[in-house]
Structure formats: C-alpha cells, structure tokens
Design a protein around this motif. Structure first.
Motif, mmCIF file in Angstrom:
data_model
loop_
_atom_site.group_PDB
_atom_site.id
_atom_site.type_symbol
_atom_site.label_atom_id
_atom_site.label_comp_id
_atom_site.label_asym_id
_atom_site.label_seq_id
_atom_site.Cartn_x
_atom_site.Cartn_y
_atom_site.Cartn_z
ATOM 1 N N ARG A 4 0.839 -1.196 0.000
ATOM 2 C CA ARG A 4 0.000 0.000 0.000
ATOM 3 C C ARG A 4 0.875 1.247 0.000
ATOM 4 N NH1 ARG A 4 -4.307 1.024 4.856
ATOM 5 N NH2 ARG A 4 -4.676 3.191 4.361
ATOM 6 N N GLN A 5 0.487 2.273 -0.805
ATOM 7 C CA GLN A 5 1.273 3.509 -0.836
ATOM 8 C C GLN A 5 1.079 4.276 0.473
ATOM 9 O OE1 GLN A 5 -0.382 5.538 -4.206
ATOM 10 N NE2 GLN A 5 -2.454 5.254 -3.474
ATOM 11 N N SER A 6 2.101 5.041 0.872
ATOM 12 C CA SER A 6 1.946 5.809 2.113
ATOM 13 C C SER A 6 1.733 7.285 1.850
ATOM 14 C CB SER A 6 3.146 5.578 3.021
ATOM 15 O OG SER A 6 4.316 5.978 2.364
ATOM 16 N N GLY A 7 1.925 7.719 0.611
ATOM 17 C CA GLY A 7 1.672 9.130 0.327
ATOM 18 C C GLY A 7 1.634 9.404 -1.169
ATOM 19 N N VAL A 8 1.036 10.540 -1.519
ATOM 20 C CA VAL A 8 0.978 10.957 -2.929
ATOM 21 C C VAL A 8 1.280 12.449 -3.008
ATOM 22 C CG1 VAL A 8 -0.727 9.239 -3.682
ATOM 23 C CG2 VAL A 8 -1.523 11.421 -2.778
ATOM 24 N N VAL A 9 1.822 12.864 -4.156
ATOM 25 C CA VAL A 9 2.030 14.289 -4.399
ATOM 26 C C VAL A 9 1.162 14.698 -5.582
ATOM 27 C CG1 VAL A 9 3.702 16.128 -4.863
ATOM 28 C CG2 VAL A 9 4.419 14.084 -3.590
ATOM 29 N N ILE A 10 0.335 15.724 -5.358
ATOM 30 C CA ILE A 10 -0.586 16.207 -6.397
ATOM 31 C C ILE A 10 -0.153 17.616 -6.799
ATOM 32 C CG2 ILE A 10 -3.006 16.660 -6.982
ATOM 33 C CD1 ILE A 10 -2.548 13.762 -6.078
ATOM 34 N N ARG A 11 0.026 17.824 -8.097
ATOM 35 C CA ARG A 11 0.395 19.158 -8.606
ATOM 36 C C ARG A 11 -0.880 19.877 -9.070
ATOM 37 N NH1 ARG A 11 5.799 19.827 -11.748
ATOM 38 N NH2 ARG A 11 6.402 19.816 -9.546
ATOM 39 N N VAL A 12 -1.089 21.093 -8.562
ATOM 40 C CA VAL A 12 -2.314 21.845 -8.912
ATOM 41 C C VAL A 12 -1.954 23.238 -9.430
ATOM 42 C CG1 VAL A 12 -4.173 20.816 -7.578
ATOM 43 C CG2 VAL A 12 -2.524 22.237 -6.413
ATOM 44 N N PRO A 13 -2.677 23.693 -10.463
ATOM 45 C CA PRO A 13 -2.333 24.975 -11.077
ATOM 46 C C PRO A 13 -3.067 26.153 -10.455
ATOM 47 C CG PRO A 13 -4.084 23.947 -12.324
ATOM 48 C CD PRO A 13 -3.789 23.012 -11.170
ATOM 49 N N GLY A 14 -2.495 27.354 -10.622
ATOM 50 C CA GLY A 14 -3.242 28.587 -10.380
ATOM 51 C C GLY A 14 -4.065 28.906 -11.619
ATOM 52 N N LYS A 15 -4.881 29.952 -11.537
ATOM 53 C CA LYS A 15 -5.717 30.306 -12.695
ATOM 54 C C LYS A 15 -5.719 31.815 -12.908
ATOM 55 C CE LYS A 15 -9.229 32.168 -10.115
ATOM 56 N NZ LYS A 15 -9.548 33.590 -10.099
ATOM 57 N N VAL A 16 -6.042 32.193 -14.157
ATOM 58 C CA VAL A 16 -6.451 33.576 -14.407
ATOM 59 C C VAL A 16 -7.866 33.510 -14.993
ATOM 60 C CG1 VAL A 16 -4.171 34.650 -14.742
ATOM 61 C CG2 VAL A 16 -5.300 33.581 -16.672
ATOM 62 N N ASN A 17 -8.651 34.541 -14.716
ATOM 63 C CA ASN A 17 -9.961 34.656 -15.353
ATOM 64 C C ASN A 17 -9.760 35.525 -16.582
ATOM 65 O OD1 ASN A 17 -10.365 34.658 -12.232
ATOM 66 N ND2 ASN A 17 -12.257 33.805 -13.060
ATOM 67 N N LEU A 18 -9.953 34.925 -17.760
ATOM 68 C CA LEU A 18 -9.781 35.692 -19.007
ATOM 69 C C LEU A 18 -10.962 36.639 -19.185
ATOM 70 C CD1 LEU A 18 -8.770 32.686 -21.296
ATOM 71 C CD2 LEU A 18 -7.262 34.212 -20.015
ATOM 72 N N GLY A 19 -12.100 36.213 -18.712
ATOM 73 C CA GLY A 19 -13.313 37.035 -18.731
ATOM 74 C C GLY A 19 -14.059 36.780 -17.445
ATOM 75 N N LEU A 20 -14.614 37.807 -16.850
ATOM 76 C CA LEU A 20 -15.381 37.625 -15.612
ATOM 77 C C LEU A 20 -16.537 38.610 -15.621
ATOM 78 C CD1 LEU A 20 -15.862 36.465 -12.815
ATOM 79 C CD2 LEU A 20 -13.997 37.830 -11.924
ATOM 80 N N SER A 21 -17.731 38.076 -15.876
ATOM 81 C CA SER A 21 -18.942 38.896 -15.924
ATOM 82 C C SER A 21 -19.731 38.614 -14.645
ATOM 83 C CB SER A 21 -19.750 38.504 -17.175
ATOM 84 O OG SER A 21 -20.975 39.161 -17.200
ATOM 85 N N VAL A 22 -19.999 39.685 -13.893
ATOM 86 C CA VAL A 22 -20.602 39.537 -12.566
ATOM 87 C C VAL A 22 -22.021 40.096 -12.578
ATOM 88 C CG1 VAL A 22 -20.388 40.187 -10.118
ATOM 89 C CG2 VAL A 22 -18.319 39.764 -11.478
ATOM 90 N N GLY A 23 -22.996 39.243 -12.257
ATOM 91 C CA GLY A 23 -24.401 39.670 -12.181
ATOM 92 C C GLY A 23 -24.695 40.344 -10.852
ATOM 93 N N PRO A 24 -25.973 40.630 -10.596
ATOM 94 C CA PRO A 24 -26.333 41.291 -9.339
ATOM 95 C C PRO A 24 -26.126 40.380 -8.126
ATOM 96 C CG PRO A 24 -28.300 40.780 -10.647
ATOM 97 C CD PRO A 24 -27.123 40.381 -11.476
ATOM 98 N N LEU A 25 -26.082 40.985 -6.950
ATOM 99 C CA LEU A 25 -25.941 40.226 -5.703
ATOM 100 C C LEU A 25 -27.226 39.435 -5.453
ATOM 101 C CD1 LEU A 25 -24.403 39.671 -3.003
ATOM 102 C CD2 LEU A 25 -25.468 41.752 -2.106
ATOM 103 N N ASP A 26 -27.095 38.112 -5.249
ATOM 104 C CA ASP A 26 -28.266 37.285 -4.952
ATOM 105 C C ASP A 26 -28.528 37.266 -3.448
ATOM 106 O OD1 ASP A 26 -28.731 36.632 -7.566
ATOM 107 O OD2 ASP A 26 -27.526 34.790 -7.521
ATOM 108 N N SER A 27 -29.709 36.738 -3.083
ATOM 109 C CA SER A 27 -30.079 36.729 -1.659
ATOM 110 C C SER A 27 -29.175 35.802 -0.841
ATOM 111 C CB SER A 27 -31.539 36.301 -1.513
ATOM 112 O OG SER A 27 -31.713 35.097 -2.215
ATOM 113 N N ASP A 28 -28.461 34.866 -1.501
ATOM 114 C CA ASP A 28 -27.562 33.955 -0.772
ATOM 115 C C ASP A 28 -26.177 34.574 -0.529
ATOM 116 O OD1 ASP A 28 -26.450 33.917 -3.278
ATOM 117 O OD2 ASP A 28 -26.687 31.774 -3.627
ATOM 118 N N GLY A 29 -26.003 35.847 -0.906
ATOM 119 C CA GLY A 29 -24.718 36.511 -0.659
ATOM 120 C C GLY A 29 -23.706 36.304 -1.774
ATOM 121 N N TYR A 30 -24.098 35.553 -2.806
ATOM 122 C CA TYR A 30 -23.203 35.304 -3.953
ATOM 123 C C TYR A 30 -23.705 36.057 -5.181
ATOM 124 C CZ TYR A 30 -20.526 31.679 -1.583
ATOM 125 O OH TYR A 30 -19.698 31.008 -0.746
#
Ligand code: C5P
Length: 306
Positions: free
Chosen positions: A2-28
């Motif tokens: 059985r393996q005792s550990g793993v290494v996972i590589r994860v990327p950062g991101k950029v938002n090429l476009g970000l369109s934001v609608g109105p504030l919803d009642s759930d705070g998002y």
C-alpha cells in the motif's frame, strides 16, 4: 504494498473574462467566467499521519509566509470533509509546497483544497470520478472545481458549474505580484458599492473572447480580456492602475487584474516582450515580484507516490 503518500500538482488560474451579475439573496453573485489554468503550481503532499494526530498541515515555498495552518485553511477543511464523507479511519498529514500567491486572485487556496481532494481519493483508493471530485470541491469554494479540472473552461453559477472551452494555442503570461492580498468578499462588496443605483443585468459570455480562443489568436484574446471586478480591485488598491499602465506602455497584448486581484496578469506575444515587461515591472517599484507562466495547463494531477 500500500502507498503511504501521494504528491498532487495543482495549477493557479487567471480569469480571461469575468462577468458579474447582481448580488443574490444567498450573498453570492451569478457569474459567467472563462478560466485558464496556468503553469504556476502548488504541490500538495497527502500522506498517512502519525496515529492520533488527526489532520496536520504544514507549508513551505516562495509564497508560504502567512498561510494559516489550522482548520481555517481550505486545504484542512477539504481533508475534514473527505474524512467525514467517506468515514476514513486514518490520520492525514498534508504538506503544501506553495508557488501560487496567497489571496492573489489566482485561486491558490482553492488549488490546495483541490489537491487534497484528489490526493485523498488517490491515497485511499476511493475511485471517485472527476465529476464527483468536482462536486465535493464546489461544497468548499467556487473556484475549487476548476482547480481539479484545469485547462480552459467556462464557469457559471457561482463559477463552479464548468463546461470545457474549445481552445487552441499556448499563451504566455507575465504576472505582477503584490506583497499583500485582497479579500475576495471585500472586492465583491466594493463592486456592489460602485454599482449602487445601477440596474445590473444577468452575466453574459464574452463571445469575442471565446472566438479568439477557438482561433488561437493571442492578439484578439489580449483585446478581449475583461473583468467586472477590476474597477473594484483598483478602487481598493489604487496602485494597481499604475501596474496596469506599465503593461500598456511595454506593449502587452492585454492587461487584466486576475479574478479579485491584486495579481495583475499581462498577456505577451513572445519571450522578448515577456523579458522587456519583466524588467520594466521590476524597475517600476510598484510591484512586489514578477512571475512568468504559460497556459492552459492541466488540472490537479498526481506527480508521484511513495
Ligand atoms: O465560494 P468562495 O468561498 O470562494 O467565495 C468567497 C466569497 O466571494 C463569497 O463569500 C462571496 O462574498 C464572494 N463570491 C460572490 N459570488 C461568487 C463567488 C464568490 O459574491 N460567485
């Protein structure tokens, strides 16, 4: 054995476009965003911990200073959720080797949570599908599913409902880093404040941007970058306008605040332009550091087991 550990590589991101609608009642806010995963990575090691230690977390690397190592860290919460959901009867030790800026608008915390989810799935051989992994990610934060998926994708809803985007080409980025972060909720709050009294329509996909990606046209992509949170980030951190100006002056194809900032991403044509801009930004005195990356790149994936 059985393996005792793993290494996972994860990327950062950029938002090429970000369109934001109105504030919803759930705070998002309802979003339509186009994510691109870029080659600035955190490596997340997940292994069996010492008996009785519970979940333990440590961090190192160029951006590790100030990262919380307790249950407030999204990576810790990801482990906690996986342990409860799959009734894992083991102690788990997590190490974050960090290169993605903290609170920089590049989803570094979300990337770490994505790494933990994928890492626990691999370590305990849970056999979950990418879809199931992303659903768990969405319970933790809007950007976590994309950290798992990678590539180029449209995010709808809170940004967590992903559809892959047809994209050609590889794009070169220069990233201007700040020495202190911006809180995502306060940037959204500032966006609402700046829009007070205006009628805000539903968020929309940026067709010119999607067309540029389909065609692999870097110049057109540069012209089409858009971010509804940019004015809010600049309002909270006026120096960002100076940073954006440096990019315009040195011929970047496009200049944009990444997500909620304060990292500023510059799309450049080639190696020479990247070098020019890197030197200009470093000399400008308005940035804390400069990084280079290309995109798109893969989502969270195992790079080793031991
Ligand atoms: O989902 P996540 O925890 O990353 O979101 C952090 C904060 O960003 C939320 O509490 C909310 O204030 C804001 N947010 C938003 N609309 C979204 C995503 C995030 O208002 N679609």
């Amino acid at each position: 054995m059985r393996q005792s550990g793993v290494v996972i590589r994860v990327p950062g991101k950029v938002n090429l476009g970000l369109s934001v609608g109105p504030l919803d009642s759930d705070g998002y806010h309802e979003l339509v965003t186009v994510f691109q995963a870029i080659s600035l990575y955190d490596d997340v090691t997940v292994k069996f911990g010492e008996a009785g230690a519970g979940i333990t977390l440590s961090a190192s690397g160029s951006t590790a200073t100030g990262v919380p190592l307790d249950s407030t860290n999204l990576a810790y919460r990801a482990a906690d959720l996986m342990v409860a959901r799959y009734q894992l009867d083991s102690d788990i030790d997590i190490h974050l080797q960090k290169e993605i800026p903290v609170a920089g608008g590049m989803a570094g915390g979300s990337a770490d949570a994505a790494g933990v989810i994928v890492g626990i799935d691999a370590l305990f051989e849970l056999g979950l599908s990418r879809d199931e992994l992303q659903k768990i990610g969405a319970e933790l934060g809007s950007d976590v599913p994309f950290g798992i998926a990678g590539g180029t994708a449209i995010g709808r809803g809170r940004g967590d409902q992903l559809t892959p985007v047809l994209a050609q080409g590889s794009y070169q980025w220069v990233l201007a880093l700040s020495n202190s972060g911006l809180s995502t909720p306060s940037v959204y709050g500032e966006c609402d404040r700046l829009r007070e009294g205006l009628t805000i329509s539903k968020p929309t996909a940026n067709d010119a941007l999607l067309q540029a990606l389909r065609a692999g046209d870097a110049k057109e992509l540069g012209r089409s970058l858009s971010n509804d949170l940019q004015s809010a980030a600049c309002s909270l951190r006026p120096a960002l306008r100076l940073v954006l100006d440096v990019g315009h002056d040195y011929g970047a194809l496009g200049c944009i605040v990444s997500g909620s900032g304060p990292t500023v991403a510059f799309l450049v044509e080639d190696e020479e332009k990247a070098l020019d801009l890197t030197v200009a930004l470093s000399a400008s005195g308005v940035v804390a550091g400069v990084a280079r990356a290309s995109g798109p790149t893969h989502g969270a994936r195992r790079i080793s087991s031991f």
